[in-house]
Design an enzyme around this catalytic site. Structure first.
Site, PDB file in Angstrom:
ATOM      1  N   SER A 198       0.790  -1.232   0.000  1.00 12.82           N
ATOM      2  CA  SER A 198       0.000   0.000   0.000  1.00 12.82           C
ATOM      3  C   SER A 198       0.818   1.275   0.000  1.00 12.82           C
ATOM      4  O   SER A 198       1.948   1.311   0.506  1.00 12.82           O
ATOM      5  CB  SER A 198      -0.897   0.043   1.242  1.00 12.82           C
ATOM      6  OG  SER A 198      -1.838  -0.995   1.215  1.00 12.82           O
ATOM      7  N   ILE A 215      -6.192   8.354   2.301  1.00 12.49           N
ATOM      8  CA  ILE A 215      -6.491   7.387   1.245  1.00 12.49           C
ATOM      9  C   ILE A 215      -5.342   6.389   1.172  1.00 12.49           C
ATOM     10  O   ILE A 215      -4.174   6.773   1.099  1.00 12.49           O
ATOM     11  CB  ILE A 215      -6.674   8.085  -0.123  1.00 12.49           C
ATOM     12  CG1 ILE A 215      -7.732   9.186  -0.045  1.00 12.49           C
ATOM     13  CG2 ILE A 215      -7.001   7.048  -1.198  1.00 12.49           C
ATOM     14  CD1 ILE A 215      -9.124   8.724   0.326  1.00 12.49           C
ATOM     15  N   GLU A 216      -5.692   5.123   1.200  1.00 13.04           N
ATOM     16  CA  GLU A 216      -4.737   4.032   1.015  1.00 13.04           C
ATOM     17  C   GLU A 216      -5.108   3.326  -0.279  1.00 13.04           C
ATOM     18  O   GLU A 216      -6.277   3.017  -0.511  1.00 13.04           O
ATOM     19  CB  GLU A 216      -4.828   3.057   2.189  1.00 13.04           C
ATOM     20  CG  GLU A 216      -3.967   1.825   2.055  1.00 13.04           C
ATOM     21  CD  GLU A 216      -4.155   0.842   3.207  1.00 13.04           C
ATOM     22  OE1 GLU A 216      -3.572  -0.255   3.143  1.00 13.04           O
ATOM     23  OE2 GLU A 216      -4.911   1.159   4.162  1.00 13.04           O
ATOM     24  N   VAL A 217      -4.120   3.097  -1.134  1.00 13.73           N
ATOM     25  CA  VAL A 217      -4.331   2.290  -2.333  1.00 13.73           C
ATOM     26  C   VAL A 217      -3.390   1.108  -2.221  1.00 13.73           C
ATOM     27  O   VAL A 217      -2.184   1.270  -2.018  1.00 13.73           O
ATOM     28  CB  VAL A 217      -4.069   3.083  -3.631  1.00 13.73           C
ATOM     29  CG1 VAL A 217      -4.126   2.160  -4.848  1.00 13.73           C
ATOM     30  CG2 VAL A 217      -5.089   4.208  -3.779  1.00 13.73           C
TER      31      VAL A 217
END
Length: 131
Positions: free
Chosen positions: A109, A120-122
Site C-alpha cells: 500500500s 487514502i490508502e491504495v
C-alpha cells in the site's frame, strides 16, 4: 442479517467539483450525477456518494465532517505505477509502499490525502502461495 458486500459509502466534502476532479484525474473514478443533482464517484461495482458539507443530504451521519475518513481502495495496477501516477499529479505520498493486511490477504500500500484531508490508502493485492 448477513452482509454480502459494500454498495457505497458517503464522503462529506467542502467542494464537490474539486473532489470530483481529484478522484477522476488521480484515481480514475467515474463521476455520475443521480437523483436531484447529486454526485457519485463510480469504480468497479461500488460508488462513493458525495455530500456537500454546507448542505448534507438527510439522513446523514451524526457529525458529518470533511477530512474524517480513512479509506482503502484496491488497484489492479502494480503499486509502482500508482506511485508514479501520484507523483505525476503532484500528490504527496505520506507512506509506502508498505506491506499491509487487506480483507482478503496481503497487500502492498501507499498512503496519501484527498483535497479534504481524508486518508487514502491504495493497495495492490499480493499473490500468496497456498500449497
Amino acid at each position: 442479517m448477513r452482509i454480502a458486500s459494500l454498495d457505497h459509502l458517503v464522503l462529506t466534502v467542502r467542494d464537490i467539483p474539486r473532489t470530483v476532479a481529484f478522484y477522476e484525474q488521480v484515481m480514475g473514478m467515474e463521476p455520475r450525477t443521480f437523483g436531484a443533482g447529486r454526485v457519485a464517484l463510480h469504480f468497479g461495482t461500488q460508488k462513493v456518494n458525495l455530500h456537500d458539507a454546507a448542505a448534507p443530504v438527510e439522513p446523514h451521519a451524526a457529525a458529518p465532517t470533511p477530512g474524517s475518513s480513512d479509506l482503502c481502495f484496491l488497484t489492479e495496477r502494480p503499486i509502482d505505477e500508482v506511485v508514479c501516477q501520484l507523483l505525476d499529479h503532484g500528490v504527496p505520498i505520506l507512506e509506502g509502499p508498505v506491506p499491509r493486511t487487506g480483507a482478503q490477504g496481503p497487500i502492498l500500500s501507499v498512503y496519501f490525502r484527498d483535497p479534504d484531508g481524508n486518508l487514502i490508502e491504495v493497495g495492490e493485492p499480493l499473490q500468496t502461495d497456498r500449497r
